[in-house]
Design an enzyme around this catalytic site. Structure first.
Site, short mmCIF file in Angstrom:
data_model
loop_
_atom_site.label_atom_id
_atom_site.label_comp_id
_atom_site.label_asym_id
_atom_site.label_seq_id
_atom_site.Cartn_x
_atom_site.Cartn_y
_atom_site.Cartn_z
N ASP A 307 0.80 -1.24 0.00
CA ASP A 307 0.00 0.00 0.00
C ASP A 307 0.83 1.29 0.00
O ASP A 307 0.27 2.38 -0.04
CB ASP A 307 -0.95 0.00 1.20
CG ASP A 307 -0.22 -0.19 2.52
OD1 ASP A 307 0.93 -0.68 2.52
OD2 ASP A 307 -0.80 0.15 3.57
N GLU A 390 10.70 -4.06 12.26
CA GLU A 390 11.88 -3.48 11.59
C GLU A 390 13.09 -3.57 12.51
O GLU A 390 14.18 -4.00 12.12
CB GLU A 390 11.64 -2.01 11.22
CG GLU A 390 10.49 -1.75 10.25
CD GLU A 390 9.13 -1.56 10.92
OE1 GLU A 390 9.00 -1.89 12.13
OE2 GLU A 390 8.20 -1.09 10.24
C1 UGA Z 1 3.03 -0.51 9.37
C2 UGA Z 1 4.40 -0.77 8.78
O1 UGA Z 1 4.62 0.07 7.65
C3 UGA Z 1 4.47 -2.20 8.35
O2 UGA Z 1 5.66 -2.44 7.69
C4 UGA Z 1 4.30 -3.05 9.57
O3 UGA Z 1 4.33 -4.40 9.19
C5 UGA Z 1 2.99 -2.74 10.22
O4 UGA Z 1 2.83 -1.33 10.45
C6 UGA Z 1 2.89 -3.43 11.55
O5 UGA Z 1 3.72 -3.09 12.39
O6 UGA Z 1 2.00 -4.23 11.78
P1 UGA Z 1 0.64 -0.55 8.26
O7 UGA Z 1 0.37 0.36 7.13
O8 UGA Z 1 0.14 -0.18 9.61
O9 UGA Z 1 2.18 -0.81 8.32
O10 UGA Z 1 0.21 -2.06 7.96
P2 UGA Z 1 -0.45 -2.66 6.67
O11 UGA Z 1 -0.13 -1.87 5.48
O12 UGA Z 1 -1.86 -2.97 6.98
O13 UGA Z 1 0.32 -4.06 6.58
C7 UGA Z 1 1.69 -4.16 6.24
C8 UGA Z 1 1.87 -5.20 5.13
O14 UGA Z 1 1.43 -6.47 5.61
C9 UGA Z 1 1.05 -4.90 3.90
O15 UGA Z 1 1.82 -5.18 2.76
C10 UGA Z 1 -0.14 -5.82 4.02
O16 UGA Z 1 -0.64 -6.23 2.77
C11 UGA Z 1 0.40 -6.99 4.81
N1 UGA Z 1 -0.61 -7.62 5.70
C12 UGA Z 1 -1.39 -6.87 6.50
C13 UGA Z 1 -0.74 -8.99 5.71
O17 UGA Z 1 -0.05 -9.68 4.96
N2 UGA Z 1 -1.67 -9.58 6.53
C14 UGA Z 1 -2.48 -8.84 7.34
O18 UGA Z 1 -3.32 -9.43 8.04
C15 UGA Z 1 -2.32 -7.45 7.32
MN MN Z 2 0.49 0.08 5.19
#
Ligand code: UGA
Ligand code: MN
Length: 451
Positions: A307, A390
């Site tokens: 995203d 990270e």
């Molecule tokens: C932030 C950070 O930018 C992420 O790198 C980190 O993993 C995340 O917080 C965290 O600490 O949990 P954020 O925008 O809050 O990211 O999280 P998302 O964009 O919803 O998810 C990060 C990535 O994991 C995305 O590429 C998403 O597609 C993936 N994801 C999310 C999954 O594979 N499974 C899930 O259930 C949720």
């Molecule tokens: Mn994100």
């Protein structure tokens, strides 16, 4: 007496006549001179130097100059490319930043066969011209970037009749000069044949993208995929938080045409049902690391969430990472940006709205790691620890001292990646088969995500 008188008269007459002719001629000359002086000067293109060429209609002057100019075969390039043959016909411009997109030359050499197959063999199929060096501003930004600068510039193959290139600045000059190369050299050259320049591929990039099923998924992958399409020698590891692959995702990846591997890595059950924050994308990223340990030997890895927003320049800069590189990420926490702090040219801490006792308070989008460096650390992985993914991963790369961290994006003075977040969309309402079953909507319906 009479004889001498008539002689005198005849002489007087002829003197008179001569005087009249002299005065008349002088007057005519003066008039002509006046007329000449009153005309505007000739425009330069009215000056006829090559009468044989002036027989061409004026609209062909460009074609004529092309035909008469010696061939300047500039293998222009982008920092990352293999062979990119662009013939420069005296019409090259170094584009300004505001024209970059539309003006990037569209021609591209396809370096090799088909796209990645599910067997795991990776080929590079789609090669478009990255714009890394197509804009003045980009050249500047690369030129001012730390250690990558030399490497990037050194891989740029440039052959012109005027200069060989060893620095980015020189390249810029060379491109600019090539438009006037025929003037500088005055040499005639073959008009058709271009010069072959052998170039080795730049180091590979492995982009690990966690993804999961939701209404926005295909949209996010489409947007990111077309960003990655601007980058050469890149393998996109798309890893879904699921038990099995989704043909709709595979279809989307196929259509984009970036070399990819599509794998699955479900989040462990224990985290799925927790009320607390979940370790999102962690099993996906660790699966990506396993893939690299099994399949990669060199290059650079980068975790690109599906995203976020990425300027393609960052890929060219991270490509030469020796150990770990870092740079700012916009739209992170209340500070608006998460960034290394550089003081006196050195890494001196981190700026982020949430430090939380982390040694490396950076965002996932703000660092890249050398594959060789990773392989030398067989235990390096990402912890299932929300907020500390990270930090945990970077700590697991020890030993790593701060002075070894390369600072990209103009020594962290620029933002080339953003932690954008897409608005959550509700699941689509149920589809009325009786009403729309025999229409196109029955096809679209299959692309939608239901609760
Ligand atoms: C932030 C950070 O930018 C992420 O790198 C980190 O993993 C995340 O917080 C965290 O600490 O949990 P954020 O925008 O809050 O990211 O999280 P998302 O964009 O919803 O998810 C990060 C990535 O994991 C995305 O590429 C998403 O597609 C993936 N994801 C999310 C999954 O594979 N499974 C899930 O259930 C949720
Ligand atoms: Mn994100």
């Amino acid at each position: 007496m009479t004889g001498s008188l008539s002689n005198k008269m005849a002489l007087g007459k002829s003197i008179k006549m001569y005087l009249t002719i002299f005065v008349a001629t002088t007057c005519i000359y003066m008039l002509l001179y006046q007329y000449h002086m009153s005309r505007p000067p000739l425009a330069s293109n009215e000056v006829v130097k090559h009468p044989e060429k002036t027989s061409l209609p004026s609209s062909s002057s460009y074609i004529a100059s092309y035909l008469w100019a010696p061939m300047v075969n500039s293998s222009v390039i982008n920092a990352t490319m293999g062979v990119e043959q662009i013939q420069v016909h005296g019409q090259v411009q170094v584009h300004g930043p505001n024209t970059t997109d539309s003006s990037a030359p569209a021609s591209a050499s396809v370096s090799a066969a088909a796209s990645a197959s599910s067997s795991g063999a990776t080929h590079y199929s789609t090669v478009s011209l990255p714009q890394a060096l197509s804009s003045d501003a980009n050249l500047k930004s690369i030129a001012t970037t730390t250690t990558t600068t030399t490497t990037v510039a050194a891989t740029v193959p440039t052959t012109t009749t005027t200069t060989t290139t060893s620095t980015t600045e020189k390249l810029k000059t060379t491109i600019a000069q090539s438009s006037h190369a025929h003037k500088l050299t005055g040499k005639a050259a073959h008009k058709i044949r271009s010069t072959f320049v052998a170039v080795s591929e730049p180091p590979p990039l492995y982009i690990i993208t966690p993804t999961y099923r939701r209404p926005e998924q295909l949209a996010e992958l489409t947007r990111l995929g077309y960003t990655l399409k601007h980058v050469l020698n890149l393998l996109w590891l798309v890893i879904e938080d699921a038990n099995k692959t989704n043909p709709l995702v595979a279809h989307t990846l196929d259509r984009i045409g970036v070399p990819y591997e599509y794998l699955v890595a479900p989040m462990p059950e224990q985290y799925k049902h927790t009320k607390k924050a979940k370790p999102r994308g962690v099993s996906n990223r660790n699966r990506g690391l396993d893939y690299l340990r099994a399949n990669a030997t060199e290059g650079v890895l980068y975790f690109a969430d599906d995203d976020n927003t990425y300027d393609v320049n960052i890929f060219e800069q991270m490509r030469y990472t020796k150990k770990v590189s870092m740079w700012p990420v916009g739209l992170v926490t209340k500070t608006g940006v998460s960034s290394p702090i550089i003081r006196g040219g050195k890494l001196d801490g981190y700026y982020d709205g949430w430090i939380g006792g982390r040694k490396y308070p950076v965002d996932m989008a703000g660092f890249a790691v050398s594959v060789k460096f990773l392989l030398e650390r067989p235990n390096a992985k990402m912890p299932f620890k929300p907020g500390y993914e990270e930090d945990g991963f970077l700590r697991s790369l020890a030993p790593l001292v701060n002075s070894e961290i390369e600072l990209l994006a103009d020594e962290c003075r620029d933002i080339l990646t953003w932690h954008t977040q897409t608005k959550k969309n509700p699941a689509a309402q149920p589809f009325n088969v009786t009403r729309y079953g025999n229409t196109n909507l029955a096809y679209i319906e299959k692309l939608l995500v239901r609760p």
